[in-house]
Design an enzyme around this catalytic site. Sequence first.
Site, PDB file in Angstrom:
ATOM      1  N   SER A 101     -20.588  43.065   1.881  1.00  0.00           N
ATOM      2  CA  SER A 101     -19.133  42.984   1.949  1.00  0.00           C
ATOM      3  C   SER A 101     -18.697  41.516   2.058  1.00  0.00           C
ATOM      4  CB  SER A 101     -18.615  43.829   3.119  1.00  0.00           C
ATOM      5  OG  SER A 101     -17.221  43.981   3.055  1.00  0.00           O
ATOM      6  N   ASP A 160     -17.952  49.490  -0.875  1.00  0.00           N
ATOM      7  CA  ASP A 160     -18.491  48.572   0.133  1.00  0.00           C
ATOM      8  C   ASP A 160     -19.939  48.892   0.494  1.00  0.00           C
ATOM      9  OD1 ASP A 160     -18.983  47.084   2.514  1.00  0.00           O
ATOM     10  OD2 ASP A 160     -16.837  47.069   2.936  1.00  0.00           O
TER      11      ASP A 160
END
Length: 328
Positions: free
Chosen positions: A64, A215
Amino acid sequence: MASPKSPLQPPTYGNLITVLSIDGGGIRGLIPGTILAFLESQLQKLDGEGARLADYFDVIAGTSTGGLVTAMLTAPHPNEGHRPLFAAKDINDFYLQHCPKIFPQDGSPFAPVANLVKSLTGPKYDGEYLHNIVREKLGETRLDQTLTNVVIPTFDIKQLQPRIFSSYEVQYNPFQNALLSDICIGTSAAPTYLPAHQFEIKNSTGEVKEFHLIDGGVAANNPTLVAMSEVAKEINRESSDFFHIKPNDYARFQVLSLGTGSQNPEEKYPAHKAAKWGVLGWLTSEHSSPFIDVFMQATSDMVDFHLATVFRALHSEHSYLRIQKIAG
């Protein structure tokens, strides 16, 4: 210390494999950014102003926001040959300049209601500014062009399985060789916050593979164990430059794992409130998304728990350092 290296050379320090890992955490990427700036400044005192973190770590992994930092530290600068796009000291400036536009805040008195309605119809942020700035900075740089090995986890929601983008694997799988910008957009697409990201890669024979990514934190918010697993896989290959190192020889690993901060457990979500939540409550309460927060914090802590235990059991605890700030 070693001089600046060309991409993907054998272990920098011979018998040691150096690993830097950076957790996910959105704007809290400022925390590892601060640590990395200090670390690089200390290395520069030893080896000169040109020293960069990519010169010292055999593997840099990030999920991320950590994936974005990884790309910033390892993507080659278009005008400076084998030098990174960003020095570590510039990471926080990037966050401070761009995050208010990536995560715009509505200060009106109707903002809570507007945010609730929006959360029911789509992601909280449209991601357009993030996508544009990532593409602008990373350009056409692909995974096989990074200045040291990188490992960036994502999750493919169409296949329902993790997709790990790894410098080691790209040597054997051309479908791994995505644009760094696509990888970063994919690994940062946090559910409920930013939209999922789709792209495709075509190989030399014209075959096309699609990716439908969110993510990487849903699989490995703390990517340290994933990075070490990628190294272990490479060690097991007959052509590996790690032939003299065993996969379970943790004493040969030097690991720095950076968290993005966590709340004091007593100060986040009290049980008497959570007991009343339904699906909507778990997704939108307390000006956050409790389900996502809990899930990603849990995955980060469990990786740390596992590695700390294993390193200690093998009498190699000095080879593993986890830095995680707990707000109090």
